[in-house]
Design an enzyme around this catalytic site. Structure first.
Site, mmCIF file in Angstrom:
data_model
loop_
_atom_site.group_PDB
_atom_site.id
_atom_site.type_symbol
_atom_site.label_atom_id
_atom_site.label_comp_id
_atom_site.label_asym_id
_atom_site.label_seq_id
_atom_site.Cartn_x
_atom_site.Cartn_y
_atom_site.Cartn_z
ATOM 1 N N SER A 243 1.536 4.912 -3.850
ATOM 2 C CA SER A 243 1.366 5.483 -2.514
ATOM 3 C C SER A 243 0.803 4.502 -1.496
ATOM 4 O O SER A 243 0.659 4.842 -0.328
ATOM 5 C CB SER A 243 0.449 6.713 -2.579
ATOM 6 O OG SER A 243 -0.829 6.359 -3.060
ATOM 7 N N THR B 64 -3.106 7.416 0.577
ATOM 8 C CA THR B 64 -3.582 6.477 1.598
ATOM 9 C C THR B 64 -4.930 5.932 1.140
ATOM 10 O O THR B 64 -5.655 6.639 0.454
ATOM 11 C CB THR B 64 -3.806 7.208 2.949
ATOM 12 O OG1 THR B 64 -2.599 7.820 3.368
ATOM 13 C CG2 THR B 64 -4.292 6.251 4.021
ATOM 14 N N THR C 150 -6.894 11.090 5.251
ATOM 15 C CA THR C 150 -5.912 11.002 4.177
ATOM 16 C C THR C 150 -5.194 12.336 4.099
ATOM 17 O O THR C 150 -5.710 13.356 4.530
ATOM 18 C CB THR C 150 -6.595 10.659 2.841
ATOM 19 O OG1 THR C 150 -5.601 10.450 1.835
ATOM 20 C CG2 THR C 150 -7.529 11.761 2.396
ATOM 21 N N GLY C 151 -3.984 12.321 3.559
ATOM 22 C CA GLY C 151 -3.234 13.570 3.449
ATOM 23 C C GLY C 151 -2.018 13.594 4.349
ATOM 24 O O GLY C 151 -1.445 12.546 4.664
ATOM 25 N N ARG D 128 10.039 7.514 9.465
ATOM 26 C CA ARG D 128 8.921 8.447 9.644
ATOM 27 C C ARG D 128 7.594 7.698 9.651
ATOM 28 O O ARG D 128 7.360 6.792 8.864
ATOM 29 C CB ARG D 128 8.916 9.485 8.531
ATOM 30 C CG ARG D 128 7.718 10.466 8.573
ATOM 31 C CD ARG D 128 6.592 10.036 7.668
ATOM 32 N NE ARG D 128 5.488 11.020 7.632
ATOM 33 C CZ ARG D 128 4.345 10.834 7.001
ATOM 34 N NH1 ARG D 128 4.127 9.703 6.343
ATOM 35 N NH2 ARG D 128 3.388 11.761 7.025
ATOM 36 N N GLY E 189 3.363 8.435 9.769
ATOM 37 C CA GLY E 189 2.288 9.417 9.682
ATOM 38 C C GLY E 189 1.109 9.016 10.546
ATOM 39 O O GLY E 189 1.258 8.372 11.585
ATOM 40 N N GLY F 245 -0.089 13.351 7.310
ATOM 41 C CA GLY F 245 -0.397 12.696 8.573
ATOM 42 C C GLY F 245 0.014 13.443 9.808
ATOM 43 O O GLY F 245 -0.617 13.319 10.862
ATOM 44 N N THR G 286 -1.005 2.475 3.932
ATOM 45 C CA THR G 286 -0.251 3.403 3.088
ATOM 46 C C THR G 286 1.222 3.029 3.044
ATOM 47 O O THR G 286 1.714 2.291 3.901
ATOM 48 C CB THR G 286 -0.376 4.839 3.632
ATOM 49 O OG1 THR G 286 0.246 5.763 2.747
ATOM 50 C CG2 THR G 286 0.288 4.957 4.998
#
Length: 344
Positions: free
Chosen positions: A85, A204, A255-256, A232, A234, A258, A222
């Site tokens: 990731s 991330t 994090t997570g 794409r 984020g 985006g 990331t």
């Protein structure tokens, strides 16, 4: 008793102070200094932050600058092919391209970012070059790659055999749609534990550091959401979303998913809440609650977490789902991993 004689002596001394040359006044009345008991310190997202912090600590423990520390620290996951990731070995987009996003910000408010960068193992260092060598903040795609090559970075194939295999497996049955955490669907049958929100849901690394001078810097990097639409972006390379530093107040990273962080300008929000007096954890929680309140049904199925540190070196985190953790490294302990609090 504070009698007349003492009063006169005090008055004469005070008058003498004001008669002193202003350039020498600082020698008599020292400037207030920031409390440095908690410095230096570095914190970062997820359990792989422990190894990243260790490399950052090599710089901080020797009196180095926080900016150098965060760059050096996030190199670790960027170069780890087992981490699918971040950086090298990251899961590709739907077309098989590994595209990387990163940003960096220093104590002076300087910042740089790269978006959808291919073929460069350490996007964080390219982001720093953007900050230091250009008048811009962001470079994207082919332009970012061209700049990186001009700066001497090596062009490499970032798609490892393991990530290519996973992508080809996904291609057999998947019809692409922007489904949140679609990469985790790969593991539902074989490994039910690898679902959104738990310890395996790493996407991330965000890192925040304060050096022994009390200056703050941050980095975020990331490879983005797996099997995303090509192009794409984020929150990770967006200053104010994935990362924000204000040297008077503190710093924050995220994090997570985006998209939801961008919609709420998450990291900037966290720092501004700390400016208003919120603790780092309380500021992170409020930012999470903004996301939940706006999209309560969406929030049930996604993960977003915030991590923050204030000027005193106090830190905290909060996430939507359980499973978010963050690593802390300071003079007392270099491998501390803390379970972040969450709404669900």
């Amino acid at each position: 008793m504070f009698n007349r004689r003492k009063f006169l002596k005090t008055s004469v001394f005070s008058a003498g102070l004001f008669a002193v040359d202003k350039n020498k006044l600082a020698d008599i009345i020292p400037s207030p200094k920031i409390k440095t008991a908690n410095f230096p310190i570095v914190i970062s997202t997820w359990d792989f932050g422990i190894a990243a912090n260790a490399d950052a600590w090599k710089i901080l423990s020797k009196g180095g600058r926080a900016l150098d520390a965060v760059e050096q620290g996030v190199w670790v996951p960027e170069a780890d092919e087992k981490n699918q990731s971040v950086g090298y070995g990251g899961l590709p987009d739907r077309d098989g391209h590994v595209t990387l996003d990163a940003c960096i910000m220093d104590e002076l408010g300087n910042c740089g970012a790269v978006l959808a960068l291919e073929h460069i193992k350490h996007p964080i260092s390219v982001a720093r070059k953007v900050m230091e060598k250009t008048p811009h903040v962001m470079l994207a795609g082919d332009g970012a790659l061209q700049f990186a090559l001009e700066q001497g970075f090596k062009k490499e194939n970032l798609l490892t055999p393991a990530s290519e295999k996973a992508w080809k497996e996904w291609l057999k049955t998947a019809k692409y749609s922007p489904t949140i955490n679609i990469e985790n669907k790969l593991y539902e049958k074989a490994s039910p534990q690898k679902l959104p929100g738990n310890q395996y849901n790493h996407d991330t690394i965000g890192m925040l550091a304060i050096d022994d001078k009390g200056n703050i810097s941050g980095a975020c990097t990331t490879s983005g959401m797996a099997y995303k639409l090509h192009g794409r972006i984020g929150d990770s390379p967006i200053i104010g979303a994935g990362l924000f530093i204000d040297n008077e107040i503190g710093g924050a990273t995220s994090t997570g998913v985006g998209e939801e962080v961008v919609r709420n300008v998450g990291s900037f929000l966290v720092v501004e809440l700390m400016r208003q007096g919120f603790t780092p954890e309380a500021a992170c929680k409020e930012a999470v609650m903004r996301i939940i309140k706006k999209k309560p049904e969406t929030a049930k199925n996604i993960q977003v977490g915030f991590l923050a540190i204030n000027k005193k070196g106090e830190y905290g985190a909060y996430a939507i789902q359980q499973g978010f953790s963050f690593a802390v490294c300071n003079a007392e302990k270099q491998d501390l991993l803390i379970k972040g609090k969450s709404y669900y």
